[in-house]
Design an enzyme around this catalytic site. Sequence first.
Site, PDB file in Angstrom:
ATOM      1  N   TRP A 192       0.870  -1.187   0.000  1.00 32.76           N
ATOM      2  CA  TRP A 192       0.000   0.000   0.000  1.00 32.76           C
ATOM      3  C   TRP A 192       0.901   1.229   0.000  1.00 32.76           C
ATOM      4  O   TRP A 192       1.511   1.548   0.999  1.00 32.76           O
ATOM      5  CB  TRP A 192      -0.900  -0.037   1.225  1.00 32.76           C
ATOM      6  CG  TRP A 192      -1.837   1.127   1.398  1.00 32.76           C
ATOM      7  CD1 TRP A 192      -1.921   2.262   0.644  1.00 32.76           C
ATOM      8  CD2 TRP A 192      -2.839   1.265   2.415  1.00 32.76           C
ATOM      9  NE1 TRP A 192      -2.904   3.109   1.125  1.00 32.76           N
ATOM     10  CE2 TRP A 192      -3.488   2.505   2.207  1.00 32.76           C
ATOM     11  CE3 TRP A 192      -3.251   0.455   3.485  1.00 32.76           C
ATOM     12  CZ2 TRP A 192      -4.517   2.965   3.050  1.00 32.76           C
ATOM     13  CZ3 TRP A 192      -4.261   0.905   4.309  1.00 32.76           C
ATOM     14  CH2 TRP A 192      -4.889   2.147   4.085  1.00 32.76           C
ATOM     15  N   GLU A 193       0.979   1.910  -1.138  1.00 27.11           N
ATOM     16  CA  GLU A 193       1.831   3.093  -1.256  1.00 27.11           C
ATOM     17  C   GLU A 193       0.975   4.347  -1.424  1.00 27.11           C
ATOM     18  O   GLU A 193       0.604   4.695  -2.530  1.00 27.11           O
ATOM     19  CB  GLU A 193       2.792   2.931  -2.432  1.00 27.11           C
ATOM     20  CG  GLU A 193       3.727   1.743  -2.296  1.00 27.11           C
ATOM     21  CD  GLU A 193       4.785   1.686  -3.399  1.00 27.11           C
ATOM     22  OE1 GLU A 193       5.102   2.743  -4.010  1.00 27.11           O
ATOM     23  OE2 GLU A 193       5.292   0.597  -3.652  1.00 27.11           O
ATOM     24  N   PHE A 194       0.769   5.033  -0.355  1.00 27.27           N
ATOM     25  CA  PHE A 194       1.057   4.824   1.055  1.00 27.27           C
ATOM     26  C   PHE A 194      -0.148   5.316   1.833  1.00 27.27           C
ATOM     27  O   PHE A 194      -0.876   6.185   1.336  1.00 27.27           O
ATOM     28  CB  PHE A 194       2.298   5.621   1.507  1.00 27.27           C
ATOM     29  CG  PHE A 194       3.581   5.168   0.891  1.00 27.27           C
ATOM     30  CD1 PHE A 194       4.219   4.032   1.344  1.00 27.27           C
ATOM     31  CD2 PHE A 194       4.152   5.891  -0.140  1.00 27.27           C
ATOM     32  CE1 PHE A 194       5.422   3.617   0.785  1.00 27.27           C
ATOM     33  CE2 PHE A 194       5.348   5.479  -0.701  1.00 27.27           C
ATOM     34  CZ  PHE A 194       5.995   4.345  -0.240  1.00 27.27           C
TER      35      PHE A 194
END
Length: 368
Positions: free
Chosen positions: A131-133
């Site tokens: 998961w960015e971010f």
Amino acid sequence: MVVFMTITATAAGSVMASPPVVKAAYWLSWVENFPPSAINTSFFTHIYYAFLMPNDVTYKFNIENSTLSNFTTTLRHKNPPVKTLFSIGGDGSDSTIFTRLASEAGSRKVFIDSSLEMARKFGFDGLDLNWEFPESPKQMQDLGRLFDEWRLAIDNEATSTGQAHLLLTASVYYSVEFFIYGDYRKYPVDSISRNLDWINAMSYDYHGSWDTSLTGAHAALYDPKSNLSTSYGLKSWLQAGVPSSKLVMGLPLYGRSWTLKDPKLHQIGSPGAGIGPGDLGILTLSEVDEFNRKNAGTVTFDTETVSIYSFVGTTWIGYDDALTTTTKIGFAQAHGLRGYFFWALSFEREWEITRQGNITIYQNSKLF
């Protein structure tokens, strides 16, 4: 072989085994000329399939893909075999999907159950969240809840089926805290420490196309002028309380390029006038090698940052080579980290860099 610590002494003086070393890499599913069969598994313990995404409405994985089965089957039967995980998300994915699914207990459960079903269906050994971010303290709290519930589901599934526990990892920002852009926020360290087998700290992209005014070592081990360095980031995770046995260091197999404002000024931190060659100023290490050979680039080792850069005319490229990679692996070893991972397979030639983890190295001094 690089020997990470495999035993630890307890307070009572007894000795217990530490978790096995992680030597991982991400395999890019969209690169057509680099099949799983081309991976030299003697250099790795774990290979990540990049990337998968859940449906943006149901949050389930509705995937029927022979590539997945081929990936896991091929790597399970290689000599030596490696463990496989599929990575969810990645740079360029729609992060709002994670924001929504992590915010409600019902959607978290749907997502978690579907991820476990996917792993078992296609023969993966584990799952990785990229998961960015998370962009706010609230999203970080939701991330912690997601990890709590994911771990519980993995434990329950292993108990009920009698199968080995699936691995659960996450790719995270290089530092435990975000202080460069957006709201200040910090990863849920307690949840990470309880629930994840390890985290992959993305120890790169400190400089790039978003700031072309000055050249920069995008994966500097040290930076005496700022907190943009691998040593700072890893130390921040350790000081926050993440066990060293759950921290894995990222190593890039690509460089970043700039156009110099003045070709006579070509050190790290020299004035830039824009990005250089490559897609958004990014060159794989194979492309860096080719550029340096064709253009007789001047290659320089920077002792202050432990990085390499080359220049010719107005073109400047910062990257890592075998020497800097070996030094970084020694750094991880000296501080008891779980291991390292590479981003990404197919970016180099003939395993010149990734083989460094299998070369004996000695560290004679403490590096922090």
